[in-house]
Design a protein around this motif. Structure first.
Motif, PDB file in Angstrom:
ATOM      1  N   CYS A 179      -1.386  -5.587   3.753  1.00 19.66           N
ATOM      2  CA  CYS A 179      -0.749  -5.954   2.484  1.00 19.66           C
ATOM      3  C   CYS A 179       0.557  -6.702   2.765  1.00 19.66           C
ATOM      4  CB  CYS A 179      -0.502  -4.709   1.645  1.00 19.66           C
ATOM      5  SG  CYS A 179       0.763  -3.612   2.302  1.00 19.66           S
TER       6      CYS A 179
ATOM      7  N   CYS B  30      -3.535  -0.115   5.871  1.00 14.19           N
ATOM      8  CA  CYS B  30      -3.632  -1.506   6.306  1.00 14.19           C
ATOM      9  C   CYS B  30      -4.028  -1.569   7.784  1.00 14.19           C
ATOM     10  CB  CYS B  30      -2.296  -2.212   6.086  1.00 14.19           C
ATOM     11  SG  CYS B  30      -2.013  -2.615   4.354  1.00 14.19           S
TER      12      CYS B  30
ATOM     13  N   CYS C  78       0.855  -1.188   0.000  1.00 15.87           N
ATOM     14  CA  CYS C  78       0.000   0.000   0.000  1.00 15.87           C
ATOM     15  C   CYS C  78       0.893   1.242   0.000  1.00 15.87           C
ATOM     16  CB  CYS C  78      -0.900  -0.012   1.230  1.00 15.87           C
ATOM     17  SG  CYS C  78      -0.016   0.171   2.792  1.00 15.87           S
TER      18      CYS C  78
ATOM     19  N   CYS D  67       3.337  -4.456   4.311  1.00 17.19           N
ATOM     20  CA  CYS D  67       3.112  -4.128   5.730  1.00 17.19           C
ATOM     21  C   CYS D  67       3.293  -5.358   6.616  1.00 17.19           C
ATOM     22  CB  CYS D  67       1.721  -3.532   5.930  1.00 17.19           C
ATOM     23  SG  CYS D  67       1.589  -1.810   5.397  1.00 17.19           S
TER      24      CYS D  67
HETATM   25 ZN   LIG Z   1       0.031  -1.966   3.680  1.00 21.80          ZN
END
Ligand SMILES: [Zn+2]
Length: 261
Positions: free
Chosen positions: A106, A100, A82, A109
């Motif tokens: 994601c 997130c 992201c 992350c």
């Molecule tokens: Zn993320």
């Protein structure tokens, strides 16, 4: 010679590991280990926060946080993350701008960590500072010229192409071209896709692909082109999950900016 101390007669307390904050456990079916990395400067490198107070006689080191940010950024550009750390314009599309959370994070992350409200996830990789290294120093002056083309106003991640610097002499202390550093990256419980993506984003080597990173200060002016290798690497090769990322238009563009020979 040895002596004996009696076993305790107290009741041994036990509780589930899953209840422990900060617990670390290796899951057998996942990828855990460490990469010992060799970094070589293709152009002079400056990490201002680390270099500002050094003198010509001092050794240099590169902070793990800078190395981590550099690799995370590549993973994002590849389409695995992201836009949590995207700054300024242009605004990323909504699917990337949505932060997130604990429930939906994601790949980038999950692997590199994130904070959302009160929730903080430390991630699954740890970048150590490089060992201190004796390097030849060079000094450059600040330049705002040379941004040319810069991609400002266009859509997408801001990426700094590899180029040779043309900077006047000045006071910015840099580790000269050819400087070498060594650092370590620990990884814990990565699945196959995460493993392949992190290993590629770290080394930028796979099959015929061989690219350089950009690190630190004045990247737009040509500083901070670096190569990362994992000599004596015995870890698993990058698996087929990476192909999806390498087939994207984003990667084709990125590759065009980061060829170095
Ligand atoms: Zn993320």
């Amino acid at each position: 010679m040895s002596e004996r101390v009696r076993f305790t007669s107290e009741l041994l307390e036990r509780r589930p590991c899953a209840d422990e904050a900060g617990q670390e456990r290796r899951v057998k079916s996942r990828y855990s280990g460490a990469w010992i990395c060799a970094l070589e400067a293709l152009t002079p490198v400056c990490i201002q926060s680390a270099f500002a107070k050094l003198t010509d006689k001092d050794k240099a080191f590169l902070p793990g946080s800078s190395l981590r940010g550099m690799v995370r950024n590549v993973a994002e550009v590849l389409g695995a993350g992201c836009a949590e750390f995207h700054e300024g314009r242009p605004e990323p599309p909504e699917i990337l701008a949505t932060p997130c959370t604990e429930e939906a994070a994601c790949l980038v992350c999950r692997v590199f960590g994130f904070v959302h409200g009160d929730y903080s996830w430390a991630g699954e990789v740890r970048f150590h500072d490089t060992l201190s290294a004796a390097v030849p120093w060079v000094k450059f002056g600040l330049s705002r010229a040379g941004f040319g083309g810069g991609g400002d106003g266009e859509e997408g991640w801001r990426v700094f192409p590899h180029r040779l610097p043309k900077l006047p002499e000045g006071r910015i202390r840099c580790a000269a071209t050819g400087s070498k550093f060594q650092f370590r990256v620990d990884y814990l419980n990565l699945d196959a896709e995460e493993y392949g993506l992190v290993k590629f984003a770290l080394t930028l080597q796979h099959g015929e692909i061989d690219l350089c990173h950009k690190l630190g200060y004045q990247k737009a002016q040509g500083l901070g082109s670096v190569l990362i290798r994992t000599p004596n690497d015995k870890s698993a090769p990058i698996g087929p999950d990476i192909e999806r990322y390498l087939a994207t238009r984003s990667f084709a563009e990125f590759q065009g900016y980061r060829r170095y020979r």
